[in-house]
Scaffold this motif. Sequence first.
Motif, PDB file in Angstrom:
ATOM      1  N   PRO A   4       0.804  -1.219   0.000  1.00 25.33           N
ATOM      2  CA  PRO A   4       0.000   0.000   0.000  1.00 25.33           C
ATOM      3  C   PRO A   4       0.838   1.270   0.000  1.00 25.33           C
ATOM      4  O   PRO A   4       0.424   2.296  -0.534  1.00 25.33           O
ATOM      5  CB  PRO A   4      -0.823  -0.119   1.291  1.00 25.33           C
ATOM      6  N   GLU A   5       2.044   1.218   0.586  1.00 27.06           N
ATOM      7  CA  GLU A   5       2.881   2.405   0.637  1.00 27.06           C
ATOM      8  C   GLU A   5       3.232   2.904  -0.757  1.00 27.06           C
ATOM      9  O   GLU A   5       3.451   4.092  -0.957  1.00 27.06           O
ATOM     10  CB  GLU A   5       4.178   2.110   1.405  1.00 27.06           C
ATOM     11  N   SER A   6       3.286   2.006  -1.746  1.00 27.90           N
ATOM     12  CA  SER A   6       3.672   2.434  -3.086  1.00 27.90           C
ATOM     13  C   SER A   6       2.597   3.283  -3.737  1.00 27.90           C
ATOM     14  O   SER A   6       2.855   3.990  -4.698  1.00 27.90           O
ATOM     15  CB  SER A   6       3.968   1.212  -3.965  1.00 27.90           C
ATOM     16  N   TYR A   7       1.363   3.191  -3.205  1.00 26.18           N
ATOM     17  CA  TYR A   7       0.299   4.034  -3.714  1.00 26.18           C
ATOM     18  C   TYR A   7       0.247   5.362  -2.965  1.00 26.18           C
ATOM     19  O   TYR A   7      -0.378   6.302  -3.421  1.00 26.18           O
ATOM     20  CB  TYR A   7      -1.063   3.340  -3.565  1.00 26.18           C
ATOM     21  N   ALA A   8       0.861   5.435  -1.809  1.00 24.51           N
ATOM     22  CA  ALA A   8       0.854   6.650  -0.992  1.00 24.51           C
ATOM     23  C   ALA A   8       2.168   6.715  -0.226  1.00 24.51           C
ATOM     24  O   ALA A   8       2.214   6.410   0.963  1.00 24.51           O
ATOM     25  CB  ALA A   8      -0.334   6.647  -0.041  1.00 24.51           C
ATOM     26  N   PRO A   9       3.279   7.080  -0.900  1.00 32.44           N
ATOM     27  CA  PRO A   9       4.600   7.009  -0.270  1.00 32.44           C
ATOM     28  C   PRO A   9       4.712   7.799   1.023  1.00 32.44           C
ATOM     29  O   PRO A   9       5.508   7.467   1.892  1.00 32.44           O
ATOM     30  CB  PRO A   9       5.514   7.590  -1.359  1.00 32.44           C
ATOM     31  N   GLU A  10       3.914   8.841   1.149  1.00 39.35           N
ATOM     32  CA  GLU A  10       4.014   9.647   2.375  1.00 39.35           C
ATOM     33  C   GLU A  10       3.451   8.909   3.586  1.00 39.35           C
ATOM     34  O   GLU A  10       3.669   9.314   4.731  1.00 39.35           O
ATOM     35  CB  GLU A  10       3.269  10.978   2.191  1.00 39.35           C
ATOM     36  N   SER A  11       2.712   7.808   3.347  1.00 34.76           N
ATOM     37  CA  SER A  11       2.082   7.077   4.446  1.00 34.76           C
ATOM     38  C   SER A  11       2.860   5.794   4.723  1.00 34.76           C
ATOM     39  O   SER A  11       2.353   4.683   4.580  1.00 34.76           O
ATOM     40  CB  SER A  11       0.624   6.758   4.103  1.00 34.76           C
ATOM     41  N   SER A  12       4.100   5.929   5.096  1.00 32.18           N
ATOM     42  CA  SER A  12       4.972   4.766   5.239  1.00 32.18           C
ATOM     43  C   SER A  12       4.542   3.844   6.372  1.00 32.18           C
ATOM     44  O   SER A  12       4.990   2.711   6.448  1.00 32.18           O
ATOM     45  CB  SER A  12       6.416   5.225   5.464  1.00 32.18           C
ATOM     46  N   ALA A  13       3.673   4.335   7.258  1.00 32.57           N
ATOM     47  CA  ALA A  13       3.255   3.511   8.394  1.00 32.57           C
ATOM     48  C   ALA A  13       2.116   2.564   8.032  1.00 32.57           C
ATOM     49  O   ALA A  13       1.700   1.766   8.856  1.00 32.57           O
ATOM     50  CB  ALA A  13       2.820   4.400   9.556  1.00 32.57           C
ATOM     51  N   LEU A  14       1.596   2.653   6.792  1.00 33.51           N
ATOM     52  CA  LEU A  14       0.494   1.789   6.417  1.00 33.51           C
ATOM     53  C   LEU A  14       0.903   0.324   6.488  1.00 33.51           C
ATOM     54  O   LEU A  14       1.999  -0.055   6.094  1.00 33.51           O
ATOM     55  CB  LEU A  14       0.026   2.108   4.990  1.00 33.51           C
ATOM     56  N   GLU A  15      -0.019  -0.487   6.967  1.00 35.69           N
ATOM     57  CA  GLU A  15       0.251  -1.921   7.067  1.00 35.69           C
ATOM     58  C   GLU A  15       0.020  -2.602   5.723  1.00 35.69           C
ATOM     59  O   GLU A  15      -0.739  -2.101   4.891  1.00 35.69           O
ATOM     60  CB  GLU A  15      -0.679  -2.548   8.101  1.00 35.69           C
ATOM     61  N   PRO A  16       0.641  -3.736   5.497  1.00 34.29           N
ATOM     62  CA  PRO A  16       0.330  -4.511   4.288  1.00 34.29           C
ATOM     63  C   PRO A  16      -1.065  -5.106   4.403  1.00 34.29           C
ATOM     64  O   PRO A  16      -1.676  -5.118   5.471  1.00 34.29           O
ATOM     65  CB  PRO A  16       1.400  -5.603   4.298  1.00 34.29           C
ATOM     66  N   TYR A  17      -1.558  -5.622   3.302  1.00 32.85           N
ATOM     67  CA  TYR A  17      -2.887  -6.226   3.323  1.00 32.85           C
ATOM     68  C   TYR A  17      -2.891  -7.488   4.174  1.00 32.85           C
ATOM     69  O   TYR A  17      -2.027  -8.352   4.033  1.00 32.85           O
ATOM     70  CB  TYR A  17      -3.335  -6.574   1.896  1.00 32.85           C
ATOM     71  N   GLY A  18      -3.900  -7.571   5.046  1.00 34.10           N
ATOM     72  CA  GLY A  18      -4.047  -8.759   5.878  1.00 34.10           C
ATOM     73  C   GLY A  18      -5.240  -9.598   5.494  1.00 34.10           C
ATOM     74  O   GLY A  18      -5.433 -10.697   6.028  1.00 34.10           O
ATOM     75  N   LEU A  19      -6.055  -9.087   4.542  1.00 34.86           N
ATOM     76  CA  LEU A  19      -7.263  -9.785   4.132  1.00 34.86           C
ATOM     77  C   LEU A  19      -7.661  -9.290   2.755  1.00 34.86           C
ATOM     78  O   LEU A  19      -7.551  -8.097   2.458  1.00 34.86           O
ATOM     79  CB  LEU A  19      -8.398  -9.527   5.125  1.00 34.86           C
ATOM     80  N   VAL A  20      -8.122 -10.206   1.900  1.00 34.64           N
ATOM     81  CA  VAL A  20      -8.662  -9.867   0.583  1.00 34.64           C
ATOM     82  C   VAL A  20     -10.108 -10.345   0.532  1.00 34.64           C
ATOM     83  O   VAL A  20     -10.416 -11.469   0.951  1.00 34.64           O
ATOM     84  CB  VAL A  20      -7.865 -10.539  -0.548  1.00 34.64           C
ATOM     85  N   ILE A  21     -10.990  -9.489   0.009  1.00 38.16           N
ATOM     86  CA  ILE A  21     -12.406  -9.840  -0.082  1.00 38.16           C
ATOM     87  C   ILE A  21     -12.870  -9.707  -1.523  1.00 38.16           C
ATOM     88  O   ILE A  21     -12.665  -8.669  -2.162  1.00 38.16           O
ATOM     89  CB  ILE A  21     -13.270  -8.926   0.811  1.00 38.16           C
ATOM     90  N   SER A  22     -13.489 -10.754  -2.039  1.00 43.67           N
ATOM     91  CA  SER A  22     -14.218 -10.669  -3.297  1.00 43.67           C
ATOM     92  C   SER A  22     -15.653 -10.291  -2.948  1.00 43.67           C
ATOM     93  O   SER A  22     -16.314 -11.008  -2.181  1.00 43.67           O
ATOM     94  CB  SER A  22     -14.184 -12.008  -4.035  1.00 43.67           C
ATOM     95  N   ALA A  23     -16.114  -9.167  -3.482  1.00 43.01           N
ATOM     96  CA  ALA A  23     -17.427  -8.666  -3.068  1.00 43.01           C
ATOM     97  C   ALA A  23     -18.218  -8.177  -4.272  1.00 43.01           C
ATOM     98  O   ALA A  23     -17.649  -7.719  -5.269  1.00 43.01           O
ATOM     99  CB  ALA A  23     -17.266  -7.523  -2.065  1.00 43.01           C
ATOM    100  N   GLY A  24     -19.526  -8.271  -4.154  1.00 43.51           N
ATOM    101  CA  GLY A  24     -20.386  -7.773  -5.212  1.00 43.51           C
ATOM    102  C   GLY A  24     -21.751  -8.424  -5.148  1.00 43.51           C
ATOM    103  O   GLY A  24     -22.135  -9.002  -4.132  1.00 43.51           O
ATOM    104  N   ILE A  25     -22.471  -8.324  -6.254  1.00 45.87           N
ATOM    105  CA  ILE A  25     -23.782  -8.955  -6.340  1.00 45.87           C
ATOM    106  C   ILE A  25     -23.629 -10.289  -7.045  1.00 45.87           C
ATOM    107  O   ILE A  25     -22.606 -10.570  -7.665  1.00 45.87           O
ATOM    108  CB  ILE A  25     -24.796  -8.044  -7.049  1.00 45.87           C
ATOM    109  N   GLY A  26     -24.655 -11.121  -6.962  1.00 41.00           N
ATOM    110  CA  GLY A  26     -24.607 -12.430  -7.592  1.00 41.00           C
ATOM    111  C   GLY A  26     -25.965 -13.080  -7.596  1.00 41.00           C
ATOM    112  O   GLY A  26     -26.942 -12.520  -7.084  1.00 41.00           O
TER     113      GLY A  26
END
Length: 239
Positions: A64-86
Motif C-alpha cells: 500500500p505504501e507504493s500508492y501513498a509514499p508519504e504514508s509509510s506507516a500503512l500496514e500490508p494487506y491482511g485480508l482480501v475480499i471478493s465482493a459484489g452482487i450475484g
Amino acid sequence: MRVLVVTAVPVERDAVTRAFGGTPEVLTVPGAELHRSGAFDVLAGGAGPAAAAAAAAFALASAPESYAPESSALEPYGLVISAGIGGGFAPAAPLGSLVVASDIVAADLGAETADGFLPVTALGFGRDRFTPPPALVREVAAATGASSGPVLTVSTVTGTADRTAALLAAHPGALAEAMEGFGVAEAAERAGVPVLELRAVSNTVGPRDRAAWRIGDALAALTEAFGKSAPVLEGWNQA
C-alpha cells in the motif's frame, strides 16, 4: 490491518465505499483505480475470474505504501475480499439476501466427459476450491445476518433450469453463484493472504429473467453489509 476489496464493476465498488462514508481517496494502481476509505482499499477489477485474479494480483504485489509514499506507516494487506452482487439459489438465498462463502468453488473448471462433468481435481491437477477462515465467516455472517455456504464461481451466468439442477447436484448446499471469487482467491493464496467472499443476491439462479433482477436492492444490501461488518473485518487477525 488493511483490507483489499475486489469487485467486478464500478457500481459495486461504489456501493462498498459508500458504507464507509465520506469521499474515498482515489489512487492509480496497475490497470485500475483504487478507492481508499480508512483501512479499506476497494477496486473494480473487471468481470470474470481472469480479470479478478489479475486485478487482485497487481494490487497485492505492491505494498500500500507504493500508492501513498508519504504514508509509510500503512500496514500490508491482511485480508482480501471478493465482493459484489450475484445470483442466489432458491429458496436458500432469496433476492436481497446476503451470502458469505464458506467455500469458494470453481464450478466449471474441468472437463466434459461422456459420463458428465469432471472437476479439475478429478483430472489430477489444480484445485477447485478455497476455504476462507471459518471463524471469520461466522463473525461476518453474525454481523450482517448473512447465510454461509458454498459460493460457486462460473464463467457463464446460469440461465436454464437444467444447468441450475446440474450445479446443485454437483455442489449440494451451494447458496450463490458469481464470476470473480475463485480468481480473487487464487491471487490471495499466492500472496499468502486470507480470502473472503461476500455476495448480495440480485437475481435467482435459473431461467434468465432480466426483468426480475433487483440490482438496486442488492447494491443497497451490499452497502449495508460492509457498514455492519467493517469493525469485524478491520479488526480481524488470523491466529
